[in-house]
Structure formats: structure tokens, C-alpha cells
Write a protein that holds these residues in place. Structure first.
Motif, PDB file in Angstrom:
ATOM      1  N   PHE A 102       0.831  -1.199   0.000  1.00 48.38           N
ATOM      2  CA  PHE A 102       0.000   0.000   0.000  1.00 48.38           C
ATOM      3  C   PHE A 102       0.868   1.251   0.000  1.00 48.38           C
ATOM      4  O   PHE A 102       1.900   1.296   0.670  1.00 48.38           O
ATOM      5  N   LYS A 103       0.410   2.266  -0.740  1.00 48.87           N
ATOM      6  CA  LYS A 103       1.024   3.579  -0.686  1.00 48.87           C
ATOM      7  C   LYS A 103       0.147   4.482   0.169  1.00 48.87           C
ATOM      8  O   LYS A 103      -1.081   4.498   0.013  1.00 48.87           O
ATOM      9  N   ALA A 104       0.775   5.221   1.075  1.00 47.72           N
ATOM     10  CA  ALA A 104       0.010   6.082   1.980  1.00 47.72           C
ATOM     11  C   ALA A 104      -0.869   7.056   1.202  1.00 47.72           C
ATOM     12  O   ALA A 104      -2.026   7.305   1.579  1.00 47.72           O
ATOM     13  N   ARG A 105      -0.341   7.597   0.103  1.00 48.07           N
ATOM     14  CA  ARG A 105      -1.123   8.566  -0.684  1.00 48.07           C
ATOM     15  C   ARG A 105      -2.384   7.918  -1.239  1.00 48.07           C
ATOM     16  O   ARG A 105      -3.469   8.531  -1.231  1.00 48.07           O
ATOM     17  N   ASP A 106      -2.267   6.683  -1.730  1.00 46.51           N
ATOM     18  CA  ASP A 106      -3.440   5.993  -2.267  1.00 46.51           C
ATOM     19  C   ASP A 106      -4.490   5.778  -1.185  1.00 46.51           C
ATOM     20  O   ASP A 106      -5.690   5.975  -1.408  1.00 46.51           O
ATOM     21  N   VAL A 107      -4.055   5.347  -0.014  1.00 47.25           N
ATOM     22  CA  VAL A 107      -4.995   5.094   1.074  1.00 47.25           C
ATOM     23  C   VAL A 107      -5.644   6.395   1.525  1.00 47.25           C
ATOM     24  O   VAL A 107      -6.863   6.448   1.785  1.00 47.25           O
ATOM     25  N   GLU A 108      -4.865   7.464   1.607  1.00 50.91           N
ATOM     26  CA  GLU A 108      -5.426   8.770   1.973  1.00 50.91           C
ATOM     27  C   GLU A 108      -6.516   9.181   0.992  1.00 50.91           C
ATOM     28  O   GLU A 108      -7.596   9.645   1.389  1.00 50.91           O
ATOM     29  N   ASP A 109      -6.249   9.029  -0.308  1.00 52.62           N
ATOM     30  CA  ASP A 109      -7.230   9.421  -1.324  1.00 52.62           C
ATOM     31  C   ASP A 109      -8.484   8.549  -1.254  1.00 52.62           C
ATOM     32  O   ASP A 109      -9.607   9.039  -1.425  1.00 52.62           O
ATOM     33  N   LEU A 110      -8.306   7.258  -0.994  1.00 50.98           N
ATOM     34  CA  LEU A 110      -9.459   6.373  -0.887  1.00 50.98           C
ATOM     35  C   LEU A 110     -10.302   6.713   0.336  1.00 50.98           C
ATOM     36  O   LEU A 110     -11.541   6.704   0.271  1.00 50.98           O
ATOM     37  N   LEU A 111      -9.650   7.011   1.446  1.00 43.65           N
ATOM     38  CA  LEU A 111     -10.391   7.380   2.649  1.00 43.65           C
ATOM     39  C   LEU A 111     -11.214   8.643   2.415  1.00 43.65           C
ATOM     40  O   LEU A 111     -12.354   8.749   2.892  1.00 43.65           O
ATOM     41  N   THR A 112     -10.654   9.583   1.693  1.00 44.91           N
ATOM     42  CA  THR A 112     -11.390  10.807   1.370  1.00 44.91           C
ATOM     43  C   THR A 112     -12.597  10.480   0.496  1.00 44.91           C
ATOM     44  O   THR A 112     -13.712  10.970   0.728  1.00 44.91           O
ATOM     45  N   LEU A 113     -12.376   9.620  -0.517  1.00 48.13           N
ATOM     46  CA  LEU A 113     -13.466   9.218  -1.395  1.00 48.13           C
ATOM     47  C   LEU A 113     -14.570   8.508  -0.618  1.00 48.13           C
ATOM     48  O   LEU A 113     -15.763   8.678  -0.917  1.00 48.13           O
ATOM     49  N   TYR A 114     -14.194   7.733   0.385  1.00 49.89           N
ATOM     50  CA  TYR A 114     -15.164   6.971   1.162  1.00 49.89           C
ATOM     51  C   TYR A 114     -15.779   7.783   2.299  1.00 49.89           C
ATOM     52  O   TYR A 114     -16.546   7.250   3.101  1.00 49.89           O
ATOM     53  N   GLY A 115     -15.433   9.030   2.381  1.00 49.96           N
ATOM     54  CA  GLY A 115     -16.042   9.910   3.374  1.00 49.96           C
ATOM     55  C   GLY A 115     -15.504   9.773   4.780  1.00 49.96           C
ATOM     56  O   GLY A 115     -16.167  10.157   5.753  1.00 49.96           O
ATOM     57  N   VAL A 116     -14.297   9.226   4.910  1.00 52.27           N
ATOM     58  CA  VAL A 116     -13.685   9.090   6.235  1.00 52.27           C
ATOM     59  C   VAL A 116     -12.932  10.381   6.537  1.00 52.27           C
ATOM     60  O   VAL A 116     -11.839  10.608   6.017  1.00 52.27           O
ATOM     61  N   THR A 117     -13.510  11.213   7.372  1.00 51.43           N
ATOM     62  CA  THR A 117     -12.918  12.521   7.685  1.00 51.43           C
ATOM     63  C   THR A 117     -12.375  12.612   9.107  1.00 51.43           C
ATOM     64  O   THR A 117     -11.580  13.501   9.408  1.00 51.43           O
ATOM     65  N   ASP A 118     -12.792  11.673   9.974  1.00 59.52           N
ATOM     66  CA  ASP A 118     -12.315  11.704  11.356  1.00 59.52           C
ATOM     67  C   ASP A 118     -10.808  11.440  11.382  1.00 59.52           C
ATOM     68  O   ASP A 118     -10.339  10.405  10.873  1.00 59.52           O
ATOM     69  N   GLU A 119     -10.064  12.368  11.960  1.00 58.20           N
ATOM     70  CA  GLU A 119      -8.601  12.262  11.933  1.00 58.20           C
ATOM     71  C   GLU A 119      -8.097  11.022  12.671  1.00 58.20           C
ATOM     72  O   GLU A 119      -7.133  10.382  12.245  1.00 58.20           O
ATOM     73  N   ALA A 120      -8.718  10.668  13.781  1.00 58.70           N
ATOM     74  CA  ALA A 120      -8.280   9.505  14.548  1.00 58.70           C
ATOM     75  C   ALA A 120      -8.460   8.227  13.728  1.00 58.70           C
ATOM     76  O   ALA A 120      -7.587   7.357  13.712  1.00 58.70           O
ATOM     77  N   GLU A 121      -9.595   8.129  13.025  1.00 59.86           N
ATOM     78  CA  GLU A 121      -9.846   6.948  12.210  1.00 59.86           C
ATOM     79  C   GLU A 121      -8.875   6.884  11.033  1.00 59.86           C
ATOM     80  O   GLU A 121      -8.350   5.816  10.701  1.00 59.86           O
TER      81      GLU A 121
END
Length: 297
Positions: free
Chosen positions: A65-84
Motif C-alpha cells: 500500500f502507498k500512503a497517498r493511495d490510502v489517503e485518497d481512498l479514505l477521502t473518497l469513502y467519506g472518512v474525515t475523522d482524523e483519529a480513524e
């Protein structure tokens, strides 16, 4: 049929990187988030400049996994909570840690690296073997004979590397957090010679000794029982301490392997294993049979 084909894992020599488990967990969590949001794999792939198949491999834990890819996917999936987000991104770092077996990449096929990682991360290993003694229970001389028989064109140095790899795997059983290991050996494996009589006698003695370990349960399926639940061949069931991780069935083939985690598939193998445990000799009876075979060897 659902398959799991990840690529790293807990240090079989007693370490605890757990990267294999982290990779599968991260992939499964990303899949759940995507499905909950109603996002297709194709759309997810587009968001990280990748293909639908890349998303599929990520969700199965088959790629790093690349951190950038996971960050972009989390944004797409609506995960905005910083702790999560931070918790999932920390899995990225842990999932990409290389296991000890990567140094044996010259003699270890990629599909078996998957198994070594899962084996090292498991808390319970249940296995049925028919062709030969299970790799975790083989003596060095027996390992050498198996490798030479299976790799007749291998150079002496390659043979030694393969032997060293298997001996390194065996440290798992004496590690501080060793898994429970329950193995059923078909009696055929005890009579099929690998190496000369000295090798086989040493192997039989080793089986008697190691079967006394508190985390090792050894049973033998005797010839006299006839047909039994292991008729489809050898298989291994792996269970992990992480509750989010499903049990996995490992089926080895000549040049590849299957990793089944679909509940209905796993259930069939669990039933077969249960019948093998019920129908095989008890651990005490199995040691008695080993002693008799040793006397005649």
C-alpha cells in the motif's frame, strides 16, 4: 470461491511484525468502507489513478500500500475523522514491513511467501499431511532428503538454502508466543522413505519427542481405518488472534496455492478436520504406533 493472496507476515523466527495480518486487515477495512459508501471498484481505481483490478488486489491484501493511495481512498469513502484516518494509515506502515523470509527470495516462490507469512501470524494451525511429515516437524536430515528428491537439479548451495529456510520456519513452534499446532499424519507418510534408514529412524524419534510439547498435538490416521475425511488430500487451516481476520484454508498445488477464506469453504474443511481428529489415533496411541514403526525401521 474467495481467495486471500497477501504478501508479508509475522516473523516466523519469533518476531512480531505482523505485516501479513496488517495487510489483510487494511484491505478488508478498505473494502467495507467502499461498499458502505456504494463506490464501485472502477470508481475507486480512478480516484487513485489505478485500475479496478488494482483495487481488488489491494482489498485482498495482495499488493503493498502507498500512503497517498490510502489517503485518497479514505477521502473518497467519506472518512474525515482524523483519529480513524490515522489508525488506518498506521496500518499502511506496518503492512509494508518485510518479513524475515524475504532474504530467502531466491529459493522461495512468491505464492509460498504468502503461506509462510500466514503461518507465522497464526495462533492455531491445523493440518493434514499424507505425502510426508509436515514441514514444521521434519528433522534437518529429512528436510535435506525431501529437498533433494523434490529439486533434483538444484545445486548443493541451493539445497542448503532451502533446508535453512525450513529450519528457520520451525523456530515458530518454540517461539515465546508459539501457535497451537494440531497435525494429523496419514500413516503412509511414516512408511514412505526419504533418505536412508538412519534418516527415517531419526525422524520417527523426533516425532515422538516433539509430540510431547504442550503446543503440539500429533495424531496418526492408521491404514486400518480405510477411507477417511482426508480423501481430497493435504490441507491446512489457519486461525489468527485478530478477530477481524477470518480463518484461512491453505491448499498447495505443484506450482501455486489456493487460500480460501469464504465462510462456506472454510466450514467444509473444518468439518473434514474434525472428522480426522475424531477418527485418527489419539495422541498417546499415535506415539505408541510411532514407537512400533521405529522398532521395525
Amino acid at each position: 470461491m474467495s481467495t486471500v493472496q497477501p504478501g508479508n507476515g509475522m516473523d516466523g523466527a519469533g518476531g512480531s511484525s505482523g505485516s501479513m495480518v496488517r495487510r489483510i486487515l487494511l484491505g478488508s477495512q478498505l473494502r467495507r468502507l467502499r461498499e458502505a459508501r456504494g463506490v464501485t471498484r472502477e470508481a475507486a481505481g480512478y480516484s487513485i489513478r489505478a485500475s479496478e483490478s488494482k483495487i481488488s488486489r489491494m482489498e485482498l491484501g495482495r499488493v503493498s500500500f502507498k500512503a497517498r493511495d490510502v489517503e485518497d481512498l479514505l477521502t473518497l469513502y467519506g472518512v474525515t475523522d482524523e483519529a480513524e484516518r490515522d489508525a488506518l494509515l498506521s496500518l499502511v506502515r506496518e503492512a509494508n514491513v518485510a518479513g524475515w523470509w524475504h532474504s530467502y527470495g531466491d529459493v522461495l516462490p512468491g505464492w509460498f511467501q504468502t503461506y509462510v507469512g500466514l503461518e507465522g501470524a497464526a495462533s492455531l494451525i491445523r493440518s493434514y499431511e499424507v505425502q510426508f511429515v509436515h514441514g514444521l516437524l521434519q528433522t534437518e536430515d529429512y528436510v535435506h532428503a525431501v529437498v533433494v528428491r523434490g529439486q533434483p537439479d538444484a545445486s548443493p548451495s541451493e539445497v542448503e538454502r532451502r533446508v535453512a529456510l525450513r529450519l528457520e520456519r520451525q523456530k515458530l513452534l518454540v517461539a515465546e508466543r508459539a501457535p497451537d499446532f494440531h497435525v494429523v499424519l496419514d500413516e503412509a507418510a511414516l512408511h514412505r522413505p526419504y533418505g536412508d534408514g538412519t534418516v527415517m529412524r531419526g525422524q520417527l524419534r523426533h516425532l515422538i519427542e516433539i509430540s510431547e510439547r504442550p503446543n503440539v498435538t500429533l495424531q496418526i490416521m492408521p491404514f486400518r481405518f480405510g477411507g477417511h475425511a482426508g480423501e481430497s488430500g493435504a490441507f491446512t487451516l489457519l486461525r489468527f488472534p485478530e478477530s477481524d481476520l477470518p480463518d484461512v484454508v491453505y491448499l498447495e498445488q505443484l506450482s501455486s496455492a489456493l487460500y480460501l477464506d469464504k465462510r462456506e469453504d472454510v466450514s467444509q474443511y473444518e468439518q473434514a478436520m474434525h472428522r480426522l481428529h475424531e477418527d485418527s489415533l489419539s495422541p498417546k496411541e499415535s506415539r505408541g504406533l510411532l514407537a512400533k514403526i521405529l522398532q521395525r525401521a
